[in-house]
Design an enzyme around this catalytic site. Structure first.
Site, PDB file in Angstrom:
ATOM      1  N   ARG A 212      45.839  54.728  50.401  1.00  0.00           N
ATOM      2  CA  ARG A 212      46.888  55.279  49.527  1.00  0.00           C
ATOM      3  C   ARG A 212      47.926  56.017  50.372  1.00  0.00           C
ATOM      4  NH1 ARG A 212      42.702  55.464  45.498  1.00  0.00           N
ATOM      5  NH2 ARG A 212      41.672  57.268  46.390  1.00  0.00           N
ATOM      6  N   PHE A 228      46.594  45.827  39.445  1.00  0.00           N
ATOM      7  CA  PHE A 228      45.194  46.269  39.361  1.00  0.00           C
ATOM      8  C   PHE A 228      45.168  47.782  39.620  1.00  0.00           C
ATOM      9  CE2 PHE A 228      45.313  41.931  41.080  1.00  0.00           C
ATOM     10  CZ  PHE A 228      44.573  41.232  40.135  1.00  0.00           C
ATOM     11  N   ASP A 250      47.201  46.784  34.558  1.00  0.00           N
ATOM     12  CA  ASP A 250      45.743  46.709  34.543  1.00  0.00           C
ATOM     13  C   ASP A 250      45.284  46.195  33.177  1.00  0.00           C
ATOM     14  OD1 ASP A 250      43.493  48.143  36.563  1.00  0.00           O
ATOM     15  OD2 ASP A 250      42.772  47.703  34.540  1.00  0.00           O
ATOM     16  N   ASN A 280      46.819  41.001  31.886  1.00  0.00           N
ATOM     17  CA  ASN A 280      46.219  40.249  32.979  1.00  0.00           C
ATOM     18  C   ASN A 280      47.254  40.104  34.100  1.00  0.00           C
ATOM     19  OD1 ASN A 280      45.204  38.264  34.674  1.00  0.00           O
ATOM     20  ND2 ASN A 280      44.222  37.168  32.971  1.00  0.00           N
ATOM     21  N   ASP A 301      45.295  45.078  44.448  1.00  0.00           N
ATOM     22  CA  ASP A 301      43.938  45.589  44.723  1.00  0.00           C
ATOM     23  C   ASP A 301      42.969  45.074  43.659  1.00  0.00           C
ATOM     24  OD1 ASP A 301      41.834  47.018  45.777  1.00  0.00           O
ATOM     25  OD2 ASP A 301      42.412  48.919  44.853  1.00  0.00           O
ATOM     26  N   CYS A 341      37.861  43.426  48.073  1.00  0.00           N
ATOM     27  CA  CYS A 341      36.688  44.307  48.222  1.00  0.00           C
ATOM     28  C   CYS A 341      35.398  43.499  48.109  1.00  0.00           C
ATOM     29  CB  CYS A 341      36.734  45.436  47.200  1.00  0.00           C
ATOM     30  SG  CYS A 341      36.730  44.872  45.501  1.00  0.00           S
TER      31      CYS A 341
HETATM   32  N1  SAH Z   1      43.717  50.214  42.953  1.00  0.00           N
HETATM   33  C1  SAH Z   1      42.779  50.976  42.172  1.00  0.00           C
HETATM   34  C2  SAH Z   1      41.444  50.278  42.037  1.00  0.00           C
HETATM   35  C3  SAH Z   1      41.491  48.901  41.424  1.00  0.00           C
HETATM   36  S1  SAH Z   1      39.964  48.332  40.854  1.00  0.00           S
HETATM   37  C4  SAH Z   1      42.634  52.379  42.760  1.00  0.00           C
HETATM   38  O1  SAH Z   1      43.005  52.594  43.914  1.00  0.00           O
HETATM   39  O2  SAH Z   1      42.149  53.262  42.055  1.00  0.00           O
HETATM   40  C5  SAH Z   1      40.370  46.871  40.054  1.00  0.00           C
HETATM   41  C6  SAH Z   1      41.064  47.037  38.710  1.00  0.00           C
HETATM   42  O3  SAH Z   1      41.458  45.737  38.267  1.00  0.00           O
HETATM   43  C7  SAH Z   1      40.234  47.598  37.565  1.00  0.00           C
HETATM   44  O4  SAH Z   1      40.886  48.717  37.049  1.00  0.00           O
HETATM   45  C8  SAH Z   1      40.176  46.476  36.506  1.00  0.00           C
HETATM   46  O5  SAH Z   1      40.293  46.977  35.190  1.00  0.00           O
HETATM   47  C9  SAH Z   1      41.374  45.663  36.861  1.00  0.00           C
HETATM   48  N2  SAH Z   1      41.361  44.224  36.521  1.00  0.00           N
HETATM   49  C10 SAH Z   1      40.379  43.329  36.732  1.00  0.00           C
HETATM   50  N3  SAH Z   1      40.809  42.074  36.462  1.00  0.00           N
HETATM   51  C11 SAH Z   1      42.102  42.198  36.068  1.00  0.00           C
HETATM   52  C12 SAH Z   1      43.096  41.269  35.677  1.00  0.00           C
HETATM   53  N4  SAH Z   1      42.847  39.962  35.645  1.00  0.00           N
HETATM   54  N5  SAH Z   1      44.308  41.751  35.343  1.00  0.00           N
HETATM   55  C13 SAH Z   1      44.568  43.078  35.377  1.00  0.00           C
HETATM   56  N6  SAH Z   1      43.677  43.991  35.776  1.00  0.00           N
HETATM   57  C14 SAH Z   1      42.454  43.565  36.109  1.00  0.00           C
END
Ligand code: SAH
Length: 396
Positions: A212, A228, A250, A280, A301, A341
């Site tokens: 970050r 995400f 998200d 999505n 992410d 990840c």
């Molecule tokens: N970048 C964030 C962590 C991301 S974790 C941080 O630093 O805190 C991954 C995230 O992707 C989750 O919140 C999950 O809800 C979301 N997610 C999973 N599949 C998704 C999709 N197809 N579209 C949008 N969000 C999605």
């Protein structure tokens, strides 16, 4: 004590201090241990290789506590392992920089299947192996003695890994007071709310802390896409570093609710600069492409797409698609921070996926930096599986 005798040559990985013993390495057992019991490992020649915990339902049948045949696995050993793990963190972060960090990172800290995160005055634990489950109370007792000012210990043992060990999910207060609905933590100049009850993992992605900060260094004046976003981490750090705007995307409505609350909480961020899209990412980014939208800084992410070896090829298409879409939305000179990840995806393979996405997007990318999980999520030198988070910071 039950003895596990390995097939010829299968002692090699234990001599290299790898903490997992797979079922196909075990020739026979002398006795019948219960799940989580301590067993002694021996080579086919009878050499004692150490002690570990038995996980009958997992392919990883034994997770090692010690490679020293003279050591016994008891409360004193657990106390020492916990104290060493917590002690190693003392030098990592100044108290005024953050009050949230991982205290125990499972295998990499010599405590297989056990994760402990500290959020302010609260500890949140996850026990995902039969051995960690067996020693749960001793681990919690050691933590309470080492960190007497902590108000309570909460358990979030509800990861999928637990079911592979035949363990039921366990969630609730383990010791002390019950934590509040949302715990506020500090990270650099930002404050974040953490929902330890229903949030992902133990509530927050502490593993992205350093990333970050690295990504925020490219945020000044930028229009940012935080794909995400979860509870907003990267986007809020970017706003604090002077970003002009942030679009969070998200699928999770509760996560976005916290992202909004986090945005309001950080005085530097004016709500006008933030957009929250529940949807999505694959679809939202396609829509942005069709609308001709573009960004100066894009963070991708995604969650773990690879859940098994067999799923790697299919998952790599997901990573490629998302990167292709992201790269197309990037302005010339813009910055892309892209992550995976999935521990089953190697850094080299991930780089190849991003390269193929750039090729298809017909865009040139420079890698400015290779990123990985934060310092409080170390990777054991004998346990390469412990490196799961990798990222590339790229310039278009
Ligand atoms: N970048 C964030 C962590 C991301 S974790 C941080 O630093 O805190 C991954 C995230 O992707 C989750 O919140 C999950 O809800 C979301 N997610 C999973 N599949 C998704 C999709 N197809 N579209 C949008 N969000 C999605």
């Amino acid at each position: 004590m039950v003895d596990f005798i390995l097939h010829p040559k299968r002692e090699l990985s234990l001599l290299r201090r790898h903490p997992w013993v797979f079922s196909n390495a075990i020739a026979r057992m002398v006795g019948m241990p219960y799940p989580g019991d301590t067993v002694r490992l021996l080579s086919d020649k009878g050499v004692v290789l150490g002690y570990g915990s038995f996980s009958p339902l997992s392919q990883i049948q034994v997770r090692m506590w010690t490679f020293d045949g003279r050591e016994s696995v008891d409360e004193a050993l657990i106390e020492r392992l916990v104290a060493e793990s917590v002690g190693r963190r003392a030098v990592l972060f100044a108290e005024d920089f953050t009050d949230a960090l991982r205290l125990i990172n499972a295998e990499a800290d010599g405590i297989p299947g056990c994760v402990v995160d500290k959020y302010g005055d609260w500890l949140v634990c996850s026990f995902t192996s039969a051995g960690a489950e067996q020693w749960k109370l001793e681990i919690v007792g050691a933590l309470r003695r080492l960190l007497p000012s902590c108000k309570g210990v909460y358990e979030r043992s509800d990861a999928d890994a637990r079911s592979r060990e035949g363990l039921e999910p366990c969630v609730g207060t383990l010791a002390g007071e019950e934590p509040p609905e949302r715990i506020e933590i500090r990270e650099g100049g930002c404050r974040f709310l953490v929902d330890v009850r229903a949030g992902h993992k133990t509530g927050f992605y502490l593993d992205q802390r350093e990333n970050r900060a690295k990504v925020a260094a490219y945020a000044n004046g930028a229009e940012v896409l935080n794909a995400f976003s979860y509870t907003g981490g990267f986007g809020i750090a970017a706003l604090a570093a002077g970003a002009a705007s942030v679009t969070h995307v998200d699928l999770s409505e509760p996560a976005l609710e916290i992202a909004k609350a986090n945005t309001e909480r950080n005085a530097i961020c004016t709500m006008g600069k933030s957009e929250f899209i529940c949807g999505n990412v694959f679809e939202v980014l396609r829509k942005f492409r069709d609308q001709g939208r573009s960004f100066d800084l894009i963070i991708l992410d995604p969650p773990k797409f690879v859940t098994s070896k067999a799923a790697l090829q299919k998952a790599s298409r997901g990573y490629k698609d998302i990167n292709l879409l992201g790269i197309k939305l990037l302005r010339p000179g813009g910055t892309l921070a892209t992550f995976s990840c999935s521990e089953r995806m190697s850094p080299d393979f991930f780089r190849t996926v991003v390269m193929e996405a750039a090729l298809d997007a017909k865009r040139d990318l420079q890698i400015i930096s290779h990123l990985q999980q934060a310092q409080d999520h170390p990777e054991g030198i004998f346990f390469p599986e412990g490196l799961y988070l990798k990222g590339l910071l790229c310039r278009a």
